[in-house]
Scaffold this active site. Structure first.
Site, mmCIF file in Angstrom:
data_model
loop_
_atom_site.group_PDB
_atom_site.id
_atom_site.type_symbol
_atom_site.label_atom_id
_atom_site.label_comp_id
_atom_site.label_asym_id
_atom_site.label_seq_id
_atom_site.Cartn_x
_atom_site.Cartn_y
_atom_site.Cartn_z
ATOM 1 N N ASP A 196 14.558 28.853 -28.640
ATOM 2 C CA ASP A 196 13.296 28.601 -27.937
ATOM 3 C C ASP A 196 13.514 28.089 -26.513
ATOM 4 O OD1 ASP A 196 11.628 29.259 -30.136
ATOM 5 O OD2 ASP A 196 12.071 27.315 -31.033
ATOM 6 N N ASP A 255 11.342 24.528 -31.447
ATOM 7 C CA ASP A 255 12.291 23.502 -31.892
ATOM 8 C C ASP A 255 13.730 23.971 -31.924
ATOM 9 O OD1 ASP A 255 12.181 25.218 -34.124
ATOM 10 O OD2 ASP A 255 12.651 23.556 -35.478
ATOM 11 N N ASP A 272 6.274 28.751 -31.672
ATOM 12 C CA ASP A 272 7.312 29.369 -32.490
ATOM 13 C C ASP A 272 6.875 29.199 -33.944
ATOM 14 O OD1 ASP A 272 9.864 30.418 -33.267
ATOM 15 O OD2 ASP A 272 10.459 28.362 -33.727
ATOM 16 N N CYS A 322 3.245 1.751 2.819
ATOM 17 C CA CYS A 322 4.519 1.018 2.676
ATOM 18 C C CYS A 322 5.532 1.866 1.915
ATOM 19 C CB CYS A 322 4.304 -0.287 1.914
ATOM 20 S SG CYS A 322 3.210 -1.468 2.682
ATOM 21 N N CYS A 349 0.860 -1.184 0.000
ATOM 22 C CA CYS A 349 0.000 0.000 0.000
ATOM 23 C C CYS A 349 0.899 1.237 0.000
ATOM 24 C CB CYS A 349 -0.944 0.016 1.203
ATOM 25 S SG CYS A 349 -0.097 0.100 2.796
#
Length: 729
Positions: free
Chosen positions: A612, A608, A408, A6, A3
């Protein structure tokens, strides 16, 4: 671990080990990430600390030397858990059947406790031991609840043999003890199997790479294990084989299936000089490639590592469940004791014992612990399959909140492949077609995108392109060449002014083209500016659809670019984007995003390029296009594994559906316990005669955690928008 309590306990134990600065334990994937203070770790201290609390890890290294070793290590743990729970369930089920048979045969009362003893003490041995160790450390867990409930029921059955007037019939109690253990072990077995299915995406990715590769050594073809291949070696791939490494094709042409990497459903053509990736399925051509990335440093290896990291991370929404789990078991123990004492006062001992045991075994912290991590586990694997990569659970959760996406321009909404839109010429000196033909001849040896655009336009017009000589590139300025014995220069307006060309003419052409949103290129013949070519980086074919999908989700789109405002405005108009800004420096993009965040927007940035990276880092969620620069991809929270902006909408849909699944899981887990505990305690019994036997309580407890895992597994098949075939088409 059984659980979330634990997992929190293991986290505390590991955090106390010298050399470990911080530990992150994930209950859903049963993994721990250790952040070391000095890079050194005493594995014996880790094992001993866990063992004292009733936990353990399989034999072998902690943190394999490779991703494959890590995966094999975790698979061994999963196999051990499955095997242990399966054997325990078979024994418990067999014992329960014998108990039912003995009851039908009216055997002496002592037979029941004797048959039930192996079920409780052998099949349930692990549960009892772990439960006792947890209780001894004053940190009771799920094992403590189940173990205590089973022992109380079995002990009541044994005492009932000798004191039936106090404890009632022995049969009811021992049946409850046996069936509690049987249902709990069945539930854990099913849960482990479902959890294994939820996390099989990492294994399926690893299996795409062949174990061996054929390399050239001293002119001979030799098959070697993959880990012996070195960067720069020549690797041979036959038709129909999996590509073993990342590399550049040296010889041969073929089509390759890269669907595992990009989600693109159609094969793509590849030839000399082009990149090819490990795990791709080669088509009908034989190729040789120069290895550039092997194993963990290949694109597939990095994707697999990122998926595994995401599956082991913890989402912020999990914190609420963690806080509840930390106090859940002690509260349940108090409720069980209160139930026992209350019913002893108002009813008989058998009723009090039955309802106290029902409270102990109906409580399910497992469902709370599984609610978030299993959903993250499945969603991150589904994302990789669809061609999107989410680095952390937190990023997946944040995607659900996005209300604005900033794009962009170049390489994101546009393909970075300019096309000619206008040709301006000094009519008395040269015609537009002649200007274009000479320019195409000069640009034939250039690799710049603008050169490809000029050549394509000349071909479209059916122009005869002369032969060029003496090609020379002037970085940052332009190119020089000789065409039909005429010296040509082609370059930027700034370069033209630097060469002393007619400033008035150059500026006039430049303003006319820039005013129309085009990028100007000046053409000089025999020392005189004779014309200009206006190029436009057109939107990708799928960009308009991508924006429409986002708008349908109620997400606002805007365009932020470093290009000149005219070009940015033209692209925005073509795509229907109402808000756009051009000529932005990288820091200005980041500032614009921060301004939107201050206004209360949740912004995702899609880019990309290197420029950026600041904006990607500043955004609520940064999304890098797959073909982008490494710096952009490293700065982003998510990556699109192919250059298709429609995947942004798929990402936001995945984030929203994952968060919805987590919320449903948590509502179920909280609701189940809030309703189940009072009913099991008999709160409704005086008025409605509604109560739950320990057997039914055990069955519902086991089913509750399985339901959470199965609900999370739905993310493997739920619709995320257009299919991969449509996305790639």
């Amino acid at each position: 671990m059984t659980c979330q309590a634990c997992a929190l306990k293991v986290e505390r134990i590991l955090g106390a080990v010298p050399g470990i600065e911080r530990a992150e334990v994930n209950f859903g994937s049963h993994t721990a990430s250790l952040h070391l203070s000095d890079g050194l770790l005493d594995e014996e201290l880790v094992r001993n600390g866990l063992a004292r609390a009733g936990f353990g890890i399989p034999p072998g290294r902690i943190g394999g030397a490779s991703l494959e070793e890590d995966v094999r290590f975790s698979e061994l743990a999963a196999e051990q858990e499955l095997s242990r729970n399966r054997r325990g369930f078979y024994l418990a089920a067999l014992g329960t059947l014998l108990l039912i048979g003995s009851h039908q045969l009216h055997t002496p009362p002592i037979v029941g406790p004797l048959i039930a003893a192996p079920i409780v003490f052998i099949a349930g041995r692990g549960i009892l031991i772990r439960g006792w160790k947890a209780a001894a450390q004053m940190a009771p867990d799920m094992n403590t609840l189940v173990g205590l409930g089973t022992l109380v029921a079995w002990s009541a059955g044994l005492f009932a043999v000798f004191l039936p007037q106090w404890f009632g019939g022995a049969g009811d109690h021992v049946h409850a003890a046996a069936m509690i253990m049987a249902f709990v072990l069945l539930g854990r077995w099913m849960e482990a199997r479902a959890r294994t299915r939820a996390g099989d995406s990492v294994r399926s990715l690893l299996e795409l790479t062949p174990a061996t590769a054929r390399v050239m050594r001293l002119g001979e073809e030799v098959e070697v294990p993959l880990d012996q291949v070195k960067p720069g070696q020549l690797v041979l791939v036959r038709p129909g084989e999996r590509v073993p490494v990342d590399g550049s094709i040296m010889n041969g042409e073929t089509s390759v299936d890269e669907s595992h990497l990009t989600g693109e459903s159609f094969p793509v053509e590849r030839g000399p000089g082009e990149k090819i990736y490990a795990g791709s399925m080669n088509g009908l051509g034989s190729i040789s490639l120069q290895a550039t990335g092997i194993g963990a440093v290949s694109a597939l290896g990095r994707i697999t590592q990122a998926v595994q990291d995401a599956q082991g991370s913890r989402a912020p929404i999990q914190r609420m469940a963690d806080r509840v789990s930390a106090v859940f078991v002690p509260v349940v123990l108090v409720i069980a004791l209160g139930t026992l004492l209350s019913w002893l006062l108002i009813a008989d001992a058998p009723t009090a014992i039955s309802r106290a045991v029902a409270v102990l075994v109906i409580a399910c912290p497992c469902a709370l612990g599984l609610a978030t991590p299993t959903a993250i586990l499945v969603a991150s694997g589904r994302g990789a399959k669809e061609g999107v990569l989410v680095r952390t659970a937190e990023a997946l959760e944040r995607l659900a909140d996005i209300d604005t996406v900033a794009f962009d321009k170049t390489g994101t909404l546009t393909a970075g492949r300019p096309e000619v839109r206008r040709v301006l010429s000094q009519d008395e000196l040269i015609s537009p077609d002649r200007l274009l033909a000479l320019s195409a001849a000069a640009e034939r040896n250039s690799e710049q995108p603008i050169a490809r655009g000029i050549l394509n336009e000349a071909s479209k017009r059916g122009l005869v392109i002369p032969v060029s000589q003496d090609f020379r590139a002037q970085p940052g300025s332009g190119i020089l060449a000789t065409v039909d014995d005429l010296p040509l220069w082609i370059g930027s307006p700034r370069g033209a002014l630097g060469r002393g060309l007619d400033a008035e003419r150059v500026e006039s052409w430049t303003q006319e083209l820039v005013g129309g949103g085009l990028t100007p290129v000046i053409v000089e013949v025999e020392g005189e500016a004779v014309g200009a070519i206006g190029l436009f980086d057109a939107p990708r074919p799928e960009s308009a659809e991508a924006l429409a999908q986002l708008e349908k989700q109620g997400i606002e789109c805007l365009l932020l670019s470093g290009d000149h405002p005219g070009a940015v405005t033209l692209i925005a108009e073509e795509l229907g984007i109402s808000s756009s800004q051009g000529r932005l420096q990288p820091e200005e993009k980041a500032t614009r995003i921060q301004e939107l965040e201050v206004q209360g927007h949740r912004v995702a940035m899609v880019g990309d390029g290197v420029n950026d990276a600041p904006a990607l880092a500043a955004a609520h969620v940064g999304i890098a296009m797959g073909g982008g620069a490494d710096v952009a991809i490293e700065a982003a929270d998510c990556a699109l594994l192919r250059d298709d902006s429609r995947l942004v909408a798929l990402l936001t849909t995945l984030g929203r559906k994952t968060l919805k699944t987590i919320r449903v899981n948590l509502c179920w887990a909280f609701g189940y316990n809030l309703v189940g505990l009072p009913v099991a305690a008999g709160v409704l019994a005086p008025w409605f005669e509604v109560s739950i036997s320990p057997t039914i309580a055990a069955a519902t407890m086991s089913a509750s955690s399985v339901c959470v895992v199965l609900n999370s597994l739905r993310l493997r098949w739920v619709s995320l928008g257009p299919s991969r075939g449509q996305q790639g088409g």
